[in-house]
Design a protein around this motif. Sequence first.
Motif, PDB file in Angstrom:
ATOM      1  N   ASP A 142       0.803  -1.172  -0.128  1.00 49.28           N
ATOM      2  CA  ASP A 142      -0.011   0.023  -0.065  1.00 49.28           C
ATOM      3  C   ASP A 142       0.823   1.285   0.085  1.00 49.28           C
ATOM      4  N   GLN A 143       0.789   2.153  -1.082  1.00 48.05           N
ATOM      5  CA  GLN A 143       1.615   3.241  -1.132  1.00 48.05           C
ATOM      6  C   GLN A 143       0.864   4.445  -0.493  1.00 48.05           C
ATOM      7  N   TYR A 144      -0.117   4.196  -0.164  1.00 47.41           N
ATOM      8  CA  TYR A 144      -0.872   5.536   0.451  1.00 47.41           C
ATOM      9  C   TYR A 144      -0.910   5.398   2.272  1.00 47.41           C
ATOM     10  N   SER A 145      -0.168   4.407   2.668  1.00 49.89           N
ATOM     11  CA  SER A 145       0.067   4.366   3.948  1.00 49.89           C
ATOM     12  C   SER A 145       1.726   4.265   4.358  1.00 49.89           C
ATOM     13  N   THR A 146       2.128   4.697   5.442  1.00 50.07           N
ATOM     14  CA  THR A 146       3.577   4.680   5.750  1.00 50.07           C
ATOM     15  C   THR A 146       3.634   3.373   6.581  1.00 50.07           C
ATOM     16  N   ASP A 147       5.081   2.950   6.986  1.00 46.78           N
ATOM     17  CA  ASP A 147       5.192   1.744   7.481  1.00 46.78           C
ATOM     18  C   ASP A 147       4.717   1.857   9.010  1.00 46.78           C
ATOM     19  N   LEU A 148       4.785   3.000   9.591  1.00 45.15           N
ATOM     20  CA  LEU A 148       4.215   3.049  11.011  1.00 45.15           C
ATOM     21  C   LEU A 148       2.523   2.830  10.758  1.00 45.15           C
ATOM     22  N   MET A 149       1.866   3.373   9.735  1.00 45.65           N
ATOM     23  CA  MET A 149       0.391   3.167   9.644  1.00 45.65           C
ATOM     24  C   MET A 149       0.188   1.792   9.405  1.00 45.65           C
ATOM     25  N   LYS A 150       1.126   1.216   8.654  1.00 47.53           N
ATOM     26  CA  LYS A 150       0.769  -0.322   8.665  1.00 47.53           C
ATOM     27  C   LYS A 150       1.197  -1.053   9.774  1.00 47.53           C
ATOM     28  N   CYS A 151       1.903  -0.432  10.617  1.00 51.31           N
ATOM     29  CA  CYS A 151       1.905  -1.299  12.004  1.00 51.31           C
ATOM     30  C   CYS A 151       0.805  -1.117  12.857  1.00 51.31           C
ATOM     31  N   ILE A 152       0.320   0.065  12.813  1.00 51.40           N
ATOM     32  CA  ILE A 152      -0.837   0.478  13.614  1.00 51.40           C
ATOM     33  C   ILE A 152      -1.926  -0.516  13.081  1.00 51.40           C
ATOM     34  N   SER A 153      -2.023  -0.425  11.944  1.00 55.55           N
ATOM     35  CA  SER A 153      -3.161  -1.412  11.226  1.00 55.55           C
ATOM     36  C   SER A 153      -3.118  -2.992  11.767  1.00 55.55           C
ATOM     37  N   ALA A 154      -1.936  -3.303  11.873  1.00 57.68           N
ATOM     38  CA  ALA A 154      -1.409  -4.755  12.279  1.00 57.68           C
ATOM     39  C   ALA A 154      -2.088  -4.797  13.775  1.00 57.68           C
ATOM     40  N   ILE A 155      -1.937  -3.722  14.612  1.00 54.82           N
ATOM     41  CA  ILE A 155      -2.364  -3.951  15.893  1.00 54.82           C
ATOM     42  C   ILE A 155      -4.064  -3.662  16.040  1.00 54.82           C
ATOM     43  N   GLN A 156      -4.602  -3.105  15.058  1.00 57.23           N
ATOM     44  CA  GLN A 156      -5.879  -3.061  15.068  1.00 57.23           C
ATOM     45  C   GLN A 156      -6.571  -4.384  14.693  1.00 57.23           C
ATOM     46  N   GLU A 157      -6.040  -5.006  13.625  1.00 60.51           N
ATOM     47  CA  GLU A 157      -6.379  -6.098  13.368  1.00 60.51           C
ATOM     48  C   GLU A 157      -6.181  -7.421  14.599  1.00 60.51           C
ATOM     49  N   LYS A 158      -5.098  -7.204  15.330  1.00 65.85           N
ATOM     50  CA  LYS A 158      -4.835  -8.067  16.484  1.00 65.85           C
ATOM     51  C   LYS A 158      -6.083  -7.839  17.471  1.00 65.85           C
ATOM     52  N   GLU A 159      -6.295  -6.721  17.493  1.00 68.24           N
ATOM     53  CA  GLU A 159      -7.182  -6.310  18.772  1.00 68.24           C
ATOM     54  C   GLU A 159      -8.732  -6.866  18.108  1.00 68.24           C
ATOM     55  N   LYS A 160      -9.038  -6.821  17.136  1.00 71.48           N
ATOM     56  CA  LYS A 160     -10.321  -7.374  16.407  1.00 71.48           C
ATOM     57  C   LYS A 160     -10.254  -8.989  16.623  1.00 71.48           C
ATOM     58  N   ALA A 161      -9.050  -9.482  16.224  1.00 67.05           N
ATOM     59  CA  ALA A 161      -9.081 -10.953  16.484  1.00 67.05           C
ATOM     60  C   ALA A 161      -9.063 -11.416  17.880  1.00 67.05           C
ATOM     61  N   GLU A 162      -8.813 -10.660  18.887  1.00 61.62           N
ATOM     62  CA  GLU A 162      -8.832 -11.008  20.291  1.00 61.62           C
ATOM     63  C   GLU A 162      -9.985 -10.664  21.111  1.00 61.62           C
ATOM     64  N   CYS A 163     -11.030  -9.952  20.073  1.00 59.22           N
ATOM     65  CA  CYS A 163     -12.234  -9.248  20.901  1.00 59.22           C
ATOM     66  C   CYS A 163     -13.221 -10.383  21.359  1.00 59.22           C
ATOM     67  N   THR A 164     -13.731 -10.113  22.658  1.00 58.71           N
ATOM     68  CA  THR A 164     -14.851 -10.974  23.054  1.00 58.71           C
ATOM     69  C   THR A 164     -15.774  -9.968  23.655  1.00 58.71           C
ATOM     70  N   LYS A 165     -15.645  -8.793  23.325  1.00 62.25           N
ATOM     71  CA  LYS A 165     -16.625  -7.895  23.666  1.00 62.25           C
ATOM     72  C   LYS A 165     -16.907  -7.178  22.209  1.00 62.25           C
ATOM     73  N   GLU A 166     -18.167  -6.192  22.412  1.00 63.59           N
ATOM     74  CA  GLU A 166     -18.759  -5.501  21.155  1.00 63.59           C
ATOM     75  C   GLU A 166     -17.690  -4.542  20.787  1.00 63.59           C
ATOM     76  N   ILE A 167     -17.025  -3.946  21.714  1.00 63.07           N
ATOM     77  CA  ILE A 167     -15.854  -3.015  21.601  1.00 63.07           C
ATOM     78  C   ILE A 167     -14.641  -3.561  22.093  1.00 63.07           C
ATOM     79  N   PRO A 168     -13.591  -3.714  20.888  1.00 58.05           N
ATOM     80  CA  PRO A 168     -12.202  -4.394  21.183  1.00 58.05           C
ATOM     81  C   PRO A 168     -11.666  -3.623  22.362  1.00 58.05           C
ATOM     82  N   GLU A 169     -11.029  -4.372  23.209  1.00 58.92           N
ATOM     83  CA  GLU A 169      -9.947  -3.882  24.246  1.00 58.92           C
ATOM     84  C   GLU A 169      -8.798  -3.283  23.313  1.00 58.92           C
ATOM     85  N   GLN A 170      -8.113  -2.016  23.700  1.00 60.68           N
ATOM     86  CA  GLN A 170      -7.068  -1.359  22.933  1.00 60.68           C
ATOM     87  C   GLN A 170      -5.897  -1.578  23.786  1.00 60.68           C
ATOM     88  N   TYR A 171      -4.809  -1.860  22.985  1.00 56.14           N
ATOM     89  CA  TYR A 171      -3.580  -1.825  23.395  1.00 56.14           C
ATOM     90  C   TYR A 171      -3.088  -0.359  23.636  1.00 56.14           C
TER      91      TYR A 171
END
Length: 263
Positions: free
Chosen positions: A109-138
């Motif tokens: 993705d050329q429209y996101s920086t490497d930092l943005m890509k890593c934050i996206s990975a954290i958001q995906e991890k939060e959704k995968a670990e979610c047991t509630k309606e609102i994911p718990e944030q790191y």
Amino acid sequence: MSPRQWSTTFLQPQPTDPTTKFALIILNQPFSFPLLDRLWNSCEWRCCADGGANRLYDSFESLGLSPEELEMMRKSYLPDLVKGDLDSVRDEVREYYSSLGVRVIHDHDQYSTDLMKCISAIQEKEKAECTKEIPEQYTIILLGGLSGRLDQTVHTLSLLHKLRKTRRFLFAVTDDNVGWVLDEGEHIITIDHSILGPTCGLLPVGIDSTILSTKGLRWNLDEKESCFDGLVSTSNHLVPEEQVVWIKTTKPIWWVAELRTLS
């Protein structure tokens, strides 16, 4: 609304906040091993943003270790992920971490920086670990982002400013300072004088102006306007006798504090 509470417990020698999940993103900027070690031990998930993998791999060479000790040290600090467009990570570093089972993701993705890509990975991890309606944030800690190239620093300032509405806690740390965005409203910052100080600042970045009030600083503000064309509270000081700093702002601002040398 009650003031938002802030602290830098993740910089203490031993983790002291078992109720918070921390995620580390290592950027492609210099850092000392003592700082890496503090943050690494505070976090349960670690990610290298592209060339940040080079920085992690090289960070142990200043310790004066034998080749065997160096290899053991590197294997003790394996990231969970290396992600980015992979134009900066060296081939031997990429192959080393891949051979040890570290996920290395080439994101085109050329429209996101490497930092943005890593934050996206954290958001995906939060959704995968979610047991509630609102994911718990790191709580996200960036190792780097406030030094080196000015365009990259401005990107960090801009991105954290934008994320203030969706990420509750996000910090940027270098060997010189720690900083984060205070959204509009009241804030209470717990000050650990063994880690922070004495210099601090309130920076009106990304806004036209804000009205600031503070308590607990050497030079406090009382309903003062702060903007780039006027007052900017740089080189302010923490007061050794004060254990907290109270800040009220009408617009989001950057808070930065000097970081003492870690051993």
